[in-house]
Design an enzyme around this catalytic site. Structure first.
Site, PDB file in Angstrom:
ATOM      1  N   SER A  65     -20.882  20.890  20.054  1.00 38.65           N
ATOM      2  CA  SER A  65     -21.779  20.830  21.207  1.00 38.65           C
ATOM      3  C   SER A  65     -22.133  22.217  21.738  1.00 38.65           C
ATOM      4  CB  SER A  65     -21.142  19.991  22.309  1.00 38.65           C
ATOM      5  OG  SER A  65     -21.093  18.628  21.919  1.00 38.65           O
ATOM      6  N   GLU A  67     -22.974  24.672  20.118  1.00 36.52           N
ATOM      7  CA  GLU A  67     -24.122  25.172  19.331  1.00 36.52           C
ATOM      8  C   GLU A  67     -25.415  24.404  19.594  1.00 36.52           C
ATOM      9  OE1 GLU A  67     -20.986  24.751  17.830  1.00 36.52           O
ATOM     10  OE2 GLU A  67     -20.689  26.897  18.155  1.00 36.52           O
ATOM     11  N   VAL A  90     -18.218  15.680  23.893  1.00 38.22           N
ATOM     12  CA  VAL A  90     -17.097  16.573  24.170  1.00 38.22           C
ATOM     13  C   VAL A  90     -15.995  15.736  24.813  1.00 38.22           C
ATOM     14  CG1 VAL A  90     -16.400  18.760  25.218  1.00 38.22           C
ATOM     15  CG2 VAL A  90     -18.800  18.380  24.614  1.00 38.22           C
ATOM     16  N   ILE A  91     -14.822  15.740  24.198  1.00 41.98           N
ATOM     17  CA  ILE A  91     -13.712  14.917  24.674  1.00 41.98           C
ATOM     18  C   ILE A  91     -12.575  15.825  25.132  1.00 41.98           C
ATOM     19  CG2 ILE A  91     -12.001  13.154  24.074  1.00 41.98           C
ATOM     20  CD1 ILE A  91     -13.972  12.110  21.981  1.00 41.98           C
ATOM     21  N   HIS A  97     -10.494  24.261  27.412  1.00 37.51           N
ATOM     22  CA  HIS A  97     -11.620  24.476  26.478  1.00 37.51           C
ATOM     23  C   HIS A  97     -12.758  23.511  26.775  1.00 37.51           C
ATOM     24  CE1 HIS A  97     -13.261  24.955  22.197  1.00 37.51           C
ATOM     25  NE2 HIS A  97     -13.401  26.094  22.824  1.00 37.51           N
ATOM     26  N   ARG A 136     -20.158   4.491  25.695  1.00 38.56           N
ATOM     27  CA  ARG A 136     -21.459   5.051  26.085  1.00 38.56           C
ATOM     28  C   ARG A 136     -22.314   5.446  24.871  1.00 38.56           C
ATOM     29  NH1 ARG A 136     -17.646   5.468  29.606  1.00 38.56           N
ATOM     30  NH2 ARG A 136     -18.070   5.523  31.873  1.00 38.56           N
TER      31      ARG A 136
HETATM   32  N1  LIG Z   1     -13.647  20.032  21.113  1.00 37.14           N
HETATM   33  C1  LIG Z   1     -14.984  19.768  20.908  1.00 37.14           C
HETATM   34  C2  LIG Z   1     -15.856  20.723  20.387  1.00 37.14           C
HETATM   35  N2  LIG Z   1     -15.407  21.953  20.064  1.00 37.14           N
HETATM   36  C3  LIG Z   1     -16.191  22.883  19.235  1.00 37.14           C
HETATM   37  C4  LIG Z   1     -17.250  23.655  20.037  1.00 37.14           C
HETATM   38  O1  LIG Z   1     -18.347  22.810  20.401  1.00 37.14           O
HETATM   39  C5  LIG Z   1     -17.795  24.807  19.197  1.00 37.14           C
HETATM   40  O2  LIG Z   1     -18.350  24.291  18.007  1.00 37.14           O
HETATM   41  C6  LIG Z   1     -16.720  25.821  18.862  1.00 37.14           C
HETATM   42  O3  LIG Z   1     -16.124  26.247  20.091  1.00 37.14           O
HETATM   43  C7  LIG Z   1     -17.284  27.037  18.113  1.00 37.14           C
HETATM   44  O4  LIG Z   1     -18.320  27.641  18.849  1.00 37.14           O
HETATM   45  N3  LIG Z   1     -17.158  20.430  20.221  1.00 37.14           N
HETATM   46  C8  LIG Z   1     -17.644  19.180  20.553  1.00 37.14           C
HETATM   47  O5  LIG Z   1     -18.844  18.921  20.396  1.00 37.14           O
HETATM   48  N4  LIG Z   1     -16.792  18.228  21.057  1.00 37.14           N
HETATM   49  C9  LIG Z   1     -15.480  18.489  21.253  1.00 37.14           C
HETATM   50  O6  LIG Z   1     -14.735  17.589  21.728  1.00 37.14           O
HETATM   51  C1  LIG Z   2     -13.140  19.920  24.060  1.00 39.40           C
HETATM   52  C2  LIG Z   2     -12.293  20.644  23.079  1.00 39.40           C
HETATM   53  O1  LIG Z   2     -12.591  21.718  22.610  1.00 39.40           O
HETATM   54  C3  LIG Z   2     -10.950  20.042  22.829  1.00 39.40           C
HETATM   55  O2  LIG Z   2     -11.136  18.894  22.019  1.00 39.40           O
HETATM   56  C4  LIG Z   2     -10.017  21.019  22.143  1.00 39.40           C
HETATM   57  O3  LIG Z   2      -8.737  20.471  22.312  1.00 39.40           O
HETATM   58  P1  LIG Z   2      -7.606  21.352  23.052  1.00 39.40           P
HETATM   59  O4  LIG Z   2      -8.092  21.598  24.484  1.00 39.40           O
HETATM   60  O5  LIG Z   2      -6.366  20.473  23.035  1.00 39.40           O
HETATM   61  O6  LIG Z   2      -7.453  22.624  22.273  1.00 39.40           O
END
Ligand SMILES: Nc1c(NC[C@H](O)[C@H](O)[C@H](O)CO)[nH]c(=O)[nH]c1=O
Ligand SMILES: CC(=O)[C@@H](O)COP(=O)(O)O
Length: 161
Positions: A65, A67, A90-91, A97, A136
């Site tokens: 997300s 990107e 995004v979860i 993060h 959703r």
């Molecule tokens: N944890 C999730 C991510 N993490 C990856 C980031 O979006 C990104 O690709 C990375 O930080 C490199 O720039 N992305 C999601 O879409 N959903 C998640 O739960």
């Molecule tokens: C939203 C995220 O990037 C997450 O899924 C990464 O998990 P964590 O916070 O346990 O490193």
């Protein structure tokens, strides 16, 4: 709870414009693909339901997300696009993060919309867990991708006045 027993994708109360004269971009994140794939289905089916032609929908994928902002910027090199839909999921994990990604995506998408003077729609689920996301993405609370598609159509029509 505001969403208790609600279908957030009920558009029966709305008059949705015809999409048949507009061109749309969709950028979809590959993270949580079991969810974002359903968001994409919802968005694509909704665009075509309201008249968008298949050849008027350009779809690209990005890793995550975060990107989506870059993906929308890339799509909008095509000046003929009327609106771009950003789809992601995004979860929440164990760390902060989640907060940084959600904030960056929301602000980034707004920036790209203003940079190109085109509607860029925030179709990103930001949930505590996978079940909330599935609810959703075609579940009991509707489909955020379908909602984003209706928003894209309405904004494309608004931009054409
Ligand atoms: N944890 C999730 C991510 N993490 C990856 C980031 O979006 C990104 O690709 C990375 O930080 C490199 O720039 N992305 C999601 O879409 N959903 C998640 O739960
Ligand atoms: C939203 C995220 O990037 C997450 O899924 C990464 O998990 P964590 O916070 O346990 O490193």
């Amino acid at each position: 709870m505001a969403t208790h027993n609600k279908n957030l994708s009920d558009f029966s109360h709305m008059e949705v414009a015809s999409a048949n004269s507009y061109r749309f971009g969709i950028v979809v994140s590959q993270w949580n693909a079991e969810v974002t794939g359903k968001l994409l289905d919802g968005a694509y089916e909704t665009l075509t339901k309201y008249g968008a032609k298949e050849h008027s929908i350009r779809i690209i994928q990005v890793p995550g997300s975060y990107e989506l902002t870059s993906g929308a910027d890339i799509l909008l090199r095509d000046k003929a696009l009327d609106a771009v839909i950003c789809l992601g999921c995004v979860i929440q994990g164990e760390t902060k993060h989640f907060d940084y990604i959600c904030s960056a995506v929301a602000h980034g998408i707004s920036h790209v919309a203003l940079k190109h003077n085109k509607p860029v729609i925030f179709g990103v689920l930001t949930t505590d867990n996978l079940q909330q996301a599935l609810d959703r993405a075609g579940g009991k609370h509707g489909n955020k991708g379908a909602e984003a598609a209706v928003t894209a159509i309405q904004m494309a029509a608004l931009s054409a006045i």
